[in-house]
Design a protein around this motif. Structure first.
Motif, short mmCIF file in Angstrom:
data_model
loop_
_atom_site.label_atom_id
_atom_site.label_comp_id
_atom_site.label_asym_id
_atom_site.label_seq_id
_atom_site.Cartn_x
_atom_site.Cartn_y
_atom_site.Cartn_z
N SER A 125 1.09 -0.73 0.10
CA SER A 125 0.63 -0.07 -0.33
C SER A 125 1.29 1.40 -0.10
CB SER A 125 -0.93 0.27 0.90
OG SER A 125 -1.95 -1.02 1.39
N ARG A 132 -1.61 6.00 -5.21
CA ARG A 132 0.10 5.16 -5.59
C ARG A 132 0.83 5.22 -5.25
NH1 ARG A 132 -2.28 7.63 -9.34
NH2 ARG A 132 -4.35 6.00 -9.37
N PRO A 167 4.23 0.53 -10.90
CA PRO A 167 3.07 1.47 -9.45
C PRO A 167 2.37 2.39 -10.01
CG PRO A 167 5.65 1.09 -9.07
CD PRO A 167 5.21 0.14 -10.33
N GLN A 170 -3.00 2.29 -12.68
CA GLN A 170 -3.96 1.65 -12.20
C GLN A 170 -5.04 0.77 -12.69
OE1 GLN A 170 -6.42 3.64 -9.30
NE2 GLN A 170 -6.66 1.98 -7.88
N LYS A 171 -5.56 -0.26 -12.30
CA LYS A 171 -6.35 -1.42 -13.77
C LYS A 171 -7.55 -1.40 -12.23
CE LYS A 171 -3.30 -2.55 -17.56
NZ LYS A 171 -3.46 -4.09 -18.59
N GLN A 172 -8.49 -1.37 -13.05
CA GLN A 172 -9.85 -1.55 -12.28
C GLN A 172 -10.34 -2.55 -13.05
OE1 GLN A 172 -12.22 1.86 -12.50
NE2 GLN A 172 -11.36 3.25 -10.80
#
Length: 392
Positions: A125, A132, A167, A170-172
């Protein structure tokens, strides 16, 4: 270096030609020729391939000296000599491989253990207050956590690139729930429909929708030409949005896209009426597969038509729904993805042009009878998606 010393040095290197003689087989020459012609290799590897071809003293080769090769390829005599030596002493594969030497001047910052810690950090995290990890944040963190004494963001980027970690991106995903009976019931219902044999009297039709923002150019784009891509001005004019209903019959190789101003229950009801009475009027029953959107219900027909007409249309369909978080089971979604990539991925200024462009795309796909080749079955689901099934 004095001229006399340079001449002695070059003479010494050329003498190495007699000691390390390069003789390539026809298969090795062919492999090197292919490597250079394709060009999908690092520059250092292509250089070694060119050196070996020019140094080859076999009948098919040229047998150049080190100094000739160095001058022709704009490299050093040392590099040519080392390449010869590695080929003779270690073999063909070793001559095309770059080895890390512990005695090299450039020490690796991230060795095995440090690299593993960096990857674990990039997968963790991000710091509080950040969405991110960035390369700058990782640069600071690896020093603070004493993973390495120092590192640049460029070094970290190169290290992560080897592992395909990004990093900063970000993929959903649509993640289905674990051990959920409602999900697996809906999934297996749709999969059962897809396994039915083709029946023209009861066609399977998948329905989905998407929106398209209408955007007009404010300046005339510059066309592409050799050596330069097309150029579009960053400024544009927004002309609202349009809705696209996708009707896709995967076993028939047929699809139709209806463009509407809005996406309401009334629009949905009229789309179903067109599907029933205009596109499949002779069908005994239409097997309808769609997602769980709130307007995708028989109630929408009662909002748009008198009760008798609404009931008639309801009876024309056999209703099936993909489970929540399982819209990927709707084949119309895949066909919309094709439409977006092949037709909609550009600026389209108005609804009329959108209708014309989509119709042209549709005619081509229907003319070629492009079908869906669906392989995922209930048996596959019970193995690959076992975690989604309740534990008994």
């Amino acid at each position: 270096m004095t001229p006399q010393r340079r001449r002695w040095f070059v003479t010494a290197k050329q003498s190495a030609v007699k000691k390390y003689v390069v003789k390539l087989s026809l298969e090795e020459r062919e492999r090197l020729d292919t490597m250079i012609r394709v060009g999908k290799h690092p520059g250092w590897k292509l250089l070694k391939a060119r050196i070996l071809l020019k140094a080859d003293a076999s009948e098919a080769g040229q047998g150049w000296s080190d100094s000739q090769i160095a001058a022709a390829l704009d490299t050093s005599v040392d590099t040519v000599a080392r390449t010869r030596q590695v080929l003779v002493e270690e073999g063909f594969e070793a001559a095309l491989t770059r080895k890390h030497s512990p005695r090299s001047a450039r020490r690796r910052i991230f060795d095995g253990a440090a690299e593993a810690k960096l990857i674990a950090l990039a997968c963790s995290s991000p710091p509080k207050g950040r969405a991110r990890w960035t390369l700058k944040l990782l640069e600071t963190a690896v020093v603070e956590l004493e993973i390495v004494e120092r590192a640049s963001d460029n070094t970290i980027g190169r290290t992560l690139k080897k592992t395909f970690l990004k990093p900063h991106l970000q993929k959903q995903w649509v993640i289905p729930p674990d051990a959920n009976a409602a999900f697996v019931a809906g999934m297996e219902d749709v999969l059962e429909v897809y396994q039915r044999p083709h029946d023209p009297a009861c066609p399977v039709v998948c329905v989905d929708e998407t929106s398209k923002q209408l955007v007009a150019e404010t300046r005339v784009p510059i066309r592409a030409k050799p050596g330069r891509i097309a150029r579009h001005d960053y400024e544009y004019e927004r002309n609202g949005t349009a809705n696209l209903f996708m009707m896709f019959a995967p076993l028939e190789g047929w699809r139709h896209v209806k463009v509407t101003d809005r996406h309401t229950a009334i629009d949905y009801a009229h789309m179903l009426k067109d599907l029933s009475d205009s596109h499949f009027p002779q069908a005994r029953k239409i097997v309808l597969v769609q997602d769980n959107l709130n307007i995708h219900k028989p109630a929408s027909l009662y909002e748009a038509f008198p009760p008798s007409e609404a009931r008639r249309l309801v009876e024309r369909f056999e209703w099936h729904y993909t489970p929540k978080h399982g819209s990927w089971l709707d084949m119309a979604e895949s066909e919309l993805s094709v439409l977006s990539g092949q037709c909609l991925d550009r600026r389209i200024p108005d609804k009329q042009m959108l209708i014309e462009e989509v119709a042209a795309w549709e005619r081509t796909r229907n003319r070629d009878h492009v079908k869906a080749n669906w392989h995922f079955t209930t048996a596959n689901a019970r193995i690959k998606l076992k975690r989604l099934y309740p534990a008994l």
